[in-house]
Write a protein that holds these residues in place. Structure first.
Motif, PDB file in Angstrom:
ATOM      1  N   VAL B 378      44.116  44.782  34.091  1.00 48.09           N
ATOM      2  CA  VAL B 378      44.143  44.723  35.548  1.00 48.09           C
ATOM      3  C   VAL B 378      42.785  44.380  36.166  1.00 48.09           C
ATOM      4  N   CYS B 379      41.733  44.321  35.348  1.00 51.40           N
ATOM      5  CA  CYS B 379      40.406  44.123  35.933  1.00 51.40           C
ATOM      6  C   CYS B 379      40.283  42.720  36.530  1.00 51.40           C
ATOM      7  N   PRO B 380      40.011  42.618  37.822  1.00 50.07           N
ATOM      8  CA  PRO B 380      39.926  41.307  38.464  1.00 50.07           C
ATOM      9  C   PRO B 380      38.684  40.514  38.031  1.00 50.07           C
ATOM     10  N   VAL B 381      37.762  41.188  37.390  1.00 50.54           N
ATOM     11  CA  VAL B 381      36.520  40.527  37.006  1.00 50.54           C
ATOM     12  C   VAL B 381      36.522  40.204  35.513  1.00 50.54           C
ATOM     13  N   SER B 382      37.631  40.524  34.838  1.00 46.24           N
ATOM     14  CA  SER B 382      37.749  40.312  33.402  1.00 46.24           C
ATOM     15  C   SER B 382      36.698  41.072  32.616  1.00 46.24           C
ATOM     16  N   LEU B 383      36.517  42.305  33.002  1.00 44.37           N
ATOM     17  CA  LEU B 383      35.642  43.150  32.186  1.00 44.37           C
ATOM     18  C   LEU B 383      36.510  43.862  31.151  1.00 44.37           C
ATOM     19  N   LEU B 384      35.856  44.596  30.281  1.00 42.63           N
ATOM     20  CA  LEU B 384      36.588  45.423  29.321  1.00 42.63           C
ATOM     21  C   LEU B 384      36.307  46.888  29.679  1.00 42.63           C
ATOM     22  N   PRO B 385      37.072  47.391  30.667  1.00 45.98           N
ATOM     23  CA  PRO B 385      36.738  48.731  31.181  1.00 45.98           C
ATOM     24  C   PRO B 385      36.703  49.806  30.109  1.00 45.98           C
ATOM     25  N   GLN B 386      37.613  49.719  29.124  1.00 42.48           N
ATOM     26  CA  GLN B 386      37.601  50.814  28.145  1.00 42.48           C
ATOM     27  C   GLN B 386      36.362  50.769  27.284  1.00 42.48           C
ATOM     28  N   GLN B 387      35.867  49.574  26.987  1.00 40.00           N
ATOM     29  CA  GLN B 387      34.624  49.482  26.217  1.00 40.00           C
ATOM     30  C   GLN B 387      33.474  50.067  27.042  1.00 40.00           C
ATOM     31  N   MET B 388      33.464  49.681  28.311  1.00 39.07           N
ATOM     32  CA  MET B 388      32.391  50.187  29.175  1.00 39.07           C
ATOM     33  C   MET B 388      32.473  51.704  29.288  1.00 39.07           C
ATOM     34  N   TYR B 389      33.702  52.194  29.240  1.00 40.26           N
ATOM     35  CA  TYR B 389      33.879  53.646  29.315  1.00 40.26           C
ATOM     36  C   TYR B 389      33.242  54.323  28.100  1.00 40.26           C
ATOM     37  N   ASP B 407      28.745  43.532  37.118  1.00 43.31           N
ATOM     38  CA  ASP B 407      29.701  42.658  37.786  1.00 43.31           C
ATOM     39  C   ASP B 407      30.923  43.431  38.250  1.00 43.31           C
ATOM     40  N   CYS B 408      30.978  44.697  37.869  1.00 38.69           N
ATOM     41  CA  CYS B 408      32.104  45.533  38.294  1.00 38.69           C
ATOM     42  C   CYS B 408      32.036  45.718  39.800  1.00 38.69           C
ATOM     43  N   ILE B 409      33.148  45.443  40.487  1.00 38.14           N
ATOM     44  CA  ILE B 409      33.145  45.571  41.944  1.00 38.14           C
ATOM     45  C   ILE B 409      33.659  46.938  42.385  1.00 38.14           C
ATOM     46  N   GLU B 410      33.881  47.812  41.415  1.00 39.73           N
ATOM     47  CA  GLU B 410      34.336  49.187  41.677  1.00 39.73           C
ATOM     48  C   GLU B 410      35.633  49.196  42.469  1.00 39.73           C
ATOM     49  N   CYS B 411      36.492  48.255  42.145  1.00 42.24           N
ATOM     50  CA  CYS B 411      37.742  48.158  42.894  1.00 42.24           C
ATOM     51  C   CYS B 411      38.695  49.290  42.541  1.00 42.24           C
ATOM     52  N   GLY B 412      38.497  49.895  41.372  1.00 40.02           N
ATOM     53  CA  GLY B 412      39.331  51.032  41.000  1.00 40.02           C
ATOM     54  C   GLY B 412      40.651  50.659  40.364  1.00 40.02           C
ATOM     55  N   ALA B 413      40.881  49.370  40.154  1.00 40.92           N
ATOM     56  CA  ALA B 413      42.150  48.954  39.552  1.00 40.92           C
ATOM     57  C   ALA B 413      42.303  49.552  38.154  1.00 40.92           C
ATOM     58  N   CYS B 414      41.199  49.605  37.428  1.00 46.98           N
ATOM     59  CA  CYS B 414      41.267  50.118  36.059  1.00 46.98           C
ATOM     60  C   CYS B 414      41.646  51.597  36.059  1.00 46.98           C
ATOM     61  N   SER B 415      41.007  52.366  36.919  1.00 52.44           N
ATOM     62  CA  SER B 415      41.336  53.794  36.988  1.00 52.44           C
ATOM     63  C   SER B 415      42.789  53.970  37.403  1.00 52.44           C
ATOM     64  N   LEU B 424      37.558  56.103  35.374  1.00 49.51           N
ATOM     65  CA  LEU B 424      36.659  55.070  34.847  1.00 49.51           C
ATOM     66  C   LEU B 424      35.571  54.682  35.847  1.00 49.51           C
ATOM     67  N   VAL B 425      35.975  54.427  37.092  1.00 49.82           N
ATOM     68  CA  VAL B 425      35.007  53.935  38.074  1.00 49.82           C
ATOM     69  C   VAL B 425      33.875  54.937  38.262  1.00 49.82           C
ATOM     70  N   GLN B 426      34.238  56.210  38.190  1.00 48.38           N
ATOM     71  CA  GLN B 426      33.220  57.241  38.330  1.00 48.38           C
ATOM     72  C   GLN B 426      32.168  57.098  37.233  1.00 48.38           C
ATOM     73  N   TYR B 427      32.635  56.817  36.028  1.00 51.17           N
ATOM     74  CA  TYR B 427      31.692  56.609  34.926  1.00 51.17           C
ATOM     75  C   TYR B 427      30.787  55.409  35.216  1.00 51.17           C
ATOM     76  N   TYR B 428      31.401  54.336  35.735  1.00 48.83           N
ATOM     77  CA  TYR B 428      30.592  53.121  35.959  1.00 48.83           C
ATOM     78  C   TYR B 428      29.551  53.362  37.042  1.00 48.83           C
ATOM     79  N   ARG B 429      29.982  54.076  38.094  1.00 48.75           N
ATOM     80  CA  ARG B 429      29.019  54.358  39.165  1.00 48.75           C
ATOM     81  C   ARG B 429      27.846  55.146  38.614  1.00 48.75           C
TER      82      ARG B 429
HETATM   83  S1  SF4 Z   1      36.550  48.931  38.936  1.00 41.34           S
HETATM   84 FE1  SF4 Z   1      37.548  48.570  36.991  1.00 41.34          FE
HETATM   85  S2  SF4 Z   1      38.973  46.983  37.436  1.00 41.34           S
HETATM   86 FE2  SF4 Z   1      37.582  46.997  39.138  1.00 41.34          FE
HETATM   87  S3  SF4 Z   1      36.024  45.515  38.585  1.00 41.34           S
HETATM   88 FE3  SF4 Z   1      35.297  47.458  37.857  1.00 41.34          FE
HETATM   89  S4  SF4 Z   1      35.998  47.562  35.766  1.00 41.34           S
HETATM   90 FE4  SF4 Z   1      37.159  45.959  36.724  1.00 41.34          FE
END
Ligand code: SF4
Ligand code: SF4
Lengths: 349, 783
Positions: B378-389, B407-415, B424-429
């Protein structure tokens, strides 16, 4: 008033891991039904034992690791492992065999590596391979399918239970037969058509019973695809590569021939593997591109081992081999991120 | 027709938009108090231009932009500034920041304002500054000052102007209703933007779940050439980068801006605000905000004055607090929770979401990641959220950056999609913050490294300069020496001093110094010639320098005593310390030698010199095979001798000056003499082979010194004032000579002490002159 301080997103999708697991269990039903129809109640007995052992071992492992029992048991992942191994074992397999297999899968392959999500190898397949290598006789003791033997000879629930406990009743004397893949492997004299005609184990497209079991798992797999439990990439590429390589080596049916593509698609654990094993998210590659590659190599390996290896069926070996390779594939198949140039030097496959 | 592209991933959360669309926009009214944060935009906070107590009018600027990326703030209604202080502002952290607080007077009295009737007739820069002065900042959520985007576009050719009417977040309908009700104003604003940017095409992107808005906008845009593009609803299509991809197929380079690919993107609300600012001269003082969620009895959109407390809006919306456990500013995907309903609505507040517990239940505990890949799906940026996690949990920052965390826009789609409910987004932040912190620390560390290196360089430079100076001094000294040969009276003194110092070195000066000088000379003479082990050399050097220092200290002490200086005690301590050190060094050296040379201390010039000195005094030949003890005692004797000599000197001087302390000195001399005798006896005891003949009195330097001092005293007792003065002058002259000699020596060896010596020499000369003048006066008196 006090409001919660929570991090976005605040909404969550309907999918949850226990639900995914339950869907997988549900999707095995068509396959289980056809296995039971053709081979008797042996598979159901396998599942019964395997589930009991799996829950027991899981509880034990969680207790030893001091994890909350109810929370982790309810994720159903142990049951999925139990179902998958039970389906892969010969019907009405000895109970000790199941205990050893499940014990290895849950305790060693799963919890020794840190529990769900951390296991590098598919527990069910690792256990299957362990049993196959350690107890080859018990592991190749397949009952003959309905059609090859009379319905009366098929084990009923009690028969299967007794047989699994090593106490076959007097009325029921299980008839075991080589599987179609065994036959094909051992055959070096007959044309395929003749082999087909001579052996009662063969059905319309592939093995009698096997073909329908495979169709059953295909249906279950399609259901999971429809429910978006996994993506099409790995199973489709595995089936495609298996088809292609089988077609390449299929010479129309000489004695040295490896069987038609359709035969391979509907034989042994092909469909079961494609939709229930190759799709195991934990142990496969993570990106879609990676999964295409992962599935494709498994397809090729399956054919290779079936045709030129030592074991008649190959899904478990192929999957384990590619489990090894998954991190490597991940490294080379990181998708191109938005706003980044394609990384030529890292392209692979 | 524009070709629509799809973005990767995306999700379809329940839209929940209908609830708030039932009613038209309604003005929320004027609350009693407005709280206006100085920072409602990205960039530098504005600076207040009003003071507490000022009456402000509606639309009056109350804070001005600070810097290029900043935006001013205006009073949303008339009233009085009652405070400028930190208040809780809308921010995920719940932090406080400076705000201007206005108590409204209810009159809503406008400041003088006037629109530009024909914007095509004014200069573009004037137009941009009008927009800037109106305080307009991106109203879609980010709050980037709009004028910056417009001025930045001038140096890069812009092909496409995109207005974002996507509003992809669930629940929010502020843009939707604005497009429905004020399409004309939006299009008018778009025209102004077109005029400024002159793009080849202007696109307004709207998701296809807003048919009324699309229709209204199409109608308003009729004949303008502005294209309204609708595309399938999918979250997060409204992200700036995602919308650009959907409408143009272009991707904004990582870390770049839309203008890098020839695109400027503005929110439709911003366009409307620009229209109000340009055509009506109204700054940004209100906005449309959705108040919704099932905890609101009457969800709808309000036209809200900026600074209106959230509580004021909730009060109008039949808010049921008991049902609501979280209050969100923004949407359910990217909004943040508020802890305080007193926070104000700001320029970026598009929604207040008050959901019930059932609507948005608190997150269940996270389960293990099963690597299902749904997040990547679901990541709109084509990241690998689980790897980043995984990397985020392991704090592998390099890997995170390699996986393009930024490049993550913190859209929250992954979570949203994660079946294991991992935040997930919390981890990225958290990881982003950590990495930024680490980078800042690194920059800091680099700066301090630079500072350190600069300091190092400076020290080296200074050392080099010092070295150069020292050389110069040496040269100068040589030159002076050469000159001195020509000889005037002063230089005679210097020369005499040099001669004396040389004589001292050769070892036949006054007996007290002689022993030391001899030892030093011997050491200096031989130590250089002979190749010794490093330690020995070092020790010898140390010994030599300590001896020198001792001599200097003794001299200073003598001088101080001569002048009856206050520092005598300090100097005495220094002398004692130095001699103790000398003894210790000597001992160490002796030990070293005895261990390396075996029992052949006679090879050692220093020890030999001391032994000789002692032998001379005691008439005792150096023992052939001296034990360690002998050496120790010998060393002690040597140092005691030195101390004795010093004490004798002191005594002598004291007596000469008729000092009160002379008696004390005499005692000290006696004591030291006794100790020396005891040591000698001890030495004699352990070296019985060398019998101790009686020391001839006339040969004993100590006795000689005493005799001399007594003579001097006797002499001074009978002396007249004039005689005393003359004597004083004589002794001063002697000291001047001595110091001059030392200065010479120091200059020759390039010693750093030369300067100090030079100063003290000058002082002495001054004193001498003074004494001579005093003497002259005395003589005159006598005559
Ligand atoms: S929040 Fe998740 S889905 Fe959205 S850009 Fe970041 S990693 Fe991708
Ligand atoms: S969606 Fe959640 S469980 Fe699945 S791979 Fe991503 S992080 Fe892991």
């Amino acid at each position: 008033m006090a409001f919660l301080k929570l991090s976005s997103p605040h909404a969550h999708g309907p999918m949850s891991t226990p639900r995914v697991m339950r869907l997988v269990l549900l999707a095995t039903l068509p396959g289980i039904v056809s296995l039971t129809w053709f081979f008797g109640f042996g598979t159901l007995v396998n599942i019964l034992w395997a589930s009991l052992f799996a829950l027991a071992f899981e509880a034990l492992a969680l207790k030893l690791r001091r994890r909350p029992l109810a929370f982790y048991l309810s994720d159903c992942s142990a049951l999925v492992t139990a179902f998958l191994l039970a389906i892969a074992l010969p019907p009405a397999a000895p109970v000790w065999l199941i205990a050893v297999g499940i014990g290895f899968a849950i305790l060693i392959c799963k919890h020794m590596y840190g529990g769900m999500g951390y296991n590098p190898f598919n527990p069910a397949m690792a256990a299957y391979v362990l049993l196959l290598i350690s107890f080859p006789v018990d592991m190749t003791n397949w009952l003959a399918p309905r059609g090859a033997i009379s319905v009366a000879e098929l084990p009923g629930p009690i028969d299967a239970l007794l047989r699994s406990l090593g106490a076959a009743s007097t009325q029921f004397d299980a008839v075991t037969m080589a599987t179609p893949l065994d036959l094909l492997k051992q055959n070096d004299a007959l044309l395929l058509d003749d082999l087909w005609a001579q052996s009662p184990q063969f059905g319309q497209f592939a093995g009698l019973g096997w073909e329908w079991a495979n169709v059953g798992f295909l249906l279950g797999g399609l259901y999971l695809l429809y429910r978006r439990v996994f993506t099409w990439h790995a199973p489709v590429s595995m089936l495609a590569s298996l088809t292609v390589i089988a077609a390449l080596f299929y010479d129309g049916g000489s004695s040295a021939s490896g069987g038609s593509p359709l035969f391979h698609l509907l034989s042994g654990a092909t469909m079961f593997g494609a939709f229930f094993i190759v799709t195991d998210p934990v142990t496969s590659a993570v990106s879609n591109r990676g999964r295409v590659f992962y599935g494709a190599v498994i397809g090729i390996l399956v054919y290779t081992i079936r045709s030129w290896g030592n074991y008649p069926d190959a899904v478990a070996f192929a999957v384990l081999l590619m489990n090894f390779a998954a991190p490597f594939i991940d490294h080379y198949t990181q998708p191109r991120t938005y706003g980044h140039k394609p990384r030529q030097n890292r392209e692979k496959s | 027709m524009i070709q629509i592209r799809d973005i990767h991933g995306g999700i379809h959360p329940p839209e929940n938009k209908l609830q708030s669309l039932g009613e038209p926009i309604r003005p929320a009214g004027i609350p009693a108090q407005l709280i206006l944060p100085l920072s409602q935009h990205i960039g530098a906070p504005a600076a207040p231009v009003v003071s507490v107590g000022d009456r402000v009018l509606k639309g009056q600027k109350i804070a001005e932009a600070k810097g290029f990326v900043s935006a001013p703030v205006h009073a949303p209604t008339s009233g009085t500034v009652v405070a400028i202080e930190p208040r809780v502002i809308p921010h995920p952290s719940g932090m406080s920041a400076p705000c201007i607080i206005i108590n409204s007077d209810g009159q809503d009295e406008w400041v003088n304002h006037q629109g530009i009737s024909d914007y095509t007739a004014v200069d573009k820069n004037t137009l941009i500054s009008t927009i800037r002065e109106a305080g307009i900042a991106g109203m879609g959520g980010a709050g980037f000052p709009s004028a910056v985007k417009l001025s930045g576009g001038q140096d890069k050719p812009i092909q496409t102007l995109i207005l974002n009417g996507t509003e992809c977040e669930p629940y929010i309908t502020a843009d939707d209703i604005l497009m429905r009700e004020r399409a004309g104003q939006i299009i008018a604003g778009a025209e102004i933007l077109r005029h400024l940017i002159e793009p080849q095409e202007t696109l307004i992107g709207i998701e296809d779940n807003k048919p009324e808005a699309i229709a209204a906008m199409r109608a308003a845009a009729e004949g303008t050439g502005i294209e309204i593009v609708s595309f399938p609803t999918k979250y997060p299509s409204g992200g700036e980068k995602q919308l650009i991809q959907i409408l143009t197929g272009k991707e904004v380079p990582s870390g770049g801006l839309p203008s890098d690919v020839g695109i400027v993107c503005q929110n439709i609300g911003t366009a409307q605000a620009i229209y109000r600012a340009v055509n009506h001269g109204e700054p940004l003082i209100s906005r449309v905000t959705t108040v919704t969620g099932n905890a609101c009895g009457s969800p709808r959109n309000y036209e809200v004055l900026l600074g209106t407390p959230v509580q004021y809006l909730l009060d109008q919306s039949a808010f049921n607090a008991s049902d609501c456990i979280r209050l969100i500013m923004g949407g359910p995907m990217m909004g943040y929770t508020l802890q305080d309903t007193a926070v104000p609505v700001v320029k970026t507040t598009n929604c207040i979401l008050a959901p019930t517990v059932e609507e948005l239940p608190p997150p269940p505990p996270a389960q293990a990641c099963i690597r299902c890949g749904m997040c990547a799906e679901v990541c709109p940026v084509s990241l690998l959220p689980q790897q980043m996690y995984w990397f985020s949990r392991a704090q592998e920052h390099d890997k995170l950056e390699e996986h393009n965390l930024f490049d993550c826009i913190e859209c929250g789609a992954c979570s949203y999609a994660c079946p294991s409910h991992i935040p997930l987004v919390q981890y990225y932040r958290a990881s982003k913050a950590e990495i930024r912190q680490a980078q800042q620390d690194k920059i800091k560390a680099e700066r301090s490294k630079e500072r350190f290196e600069a300091r190092q360089a400076r020290i080296e430079r200074e050392a080099a300069e010092k070295e150069a100076k020292r050389k110069a001094r040496l040269e100068a000294a040589k030159a002076r020496q050469a000159e001195a040969v020509k000889g005037d009276s002063k230089q005679d003194i210097i020369q005499a001093a040099i001669a004396r110092s040389q004589a001292k070195k050769s070892g036949d000066a006054d007996p007290a110094q002689a022993a030391i000088a001899r030892a030093q000379a011997a050491r200096n003479g031989t130590a250089v010639e002979e190749t010794r082990e490093e330690k020995q050399q070092r020790l010898e050097k140390l010994l030599a320098s300590t001896t020198k220092r001792l001599a200097a200290a003794q001299e200073k002490l003598a001088q101080a005593e001569g002048n009856n200086d206050d520092n005598i005690a300090a100097f005495r301590t220094a002398v004692e310390k130095t001699s103790a050190k000398l003894a210790a060094t000597q001992k160490e050296l002796d030990e070293l030698k005895s261990s390396t040379d075996g029992a052949a201390p006679t090879d050692d010039p220093a020890a030999a010199a001391i032994a000789r000195a002692q032998a001379k005094r005691s008439g005792q030949a150096p023992a052939e095979s001296e034990q360690e003890k002998t050496q120790r005692i010998t060393a002690q004797i040597a140092s005691t001798e030195k101390r004795l000599a010093a004490a004798q000197d002191k005594l002598a001087t004291a007596k000469a000056n008729g000092d009160d302390k002379a008696d004390a000195f005499a005692t000290a001399v006696t004591k030291t003499q006794e100790k020396l005798d005891a040591l000698r006896a001890e030495l004699a005891a352990i070296t019985p082979t060398t019998a101790t003949p009686a020391t001839p009195v006339e040969d004993d330097p100590a006795a000689q010194a005493i005799a001399r001092a007594m003579a001097a005293r006797a002499e001074s007792a009978g002396m007249s004032e004039r005689e005393k003065a003359e004597k004083n002058i004589a002794s001063l002259q002697a000291r001047v000579e001595k110091t001059a000699a030392k200065l010479r020596a120091a200059q020759e060896s390039g010693d750093d002490n030369a300067e100090i010596l030079a100063t003290s020499l000058d002082k002495m000369r001054d004193k001498l002159t003074a004494a001579e003048q005093a003497l002259a006066a005395l003589r005159e008196e006598e005559n």
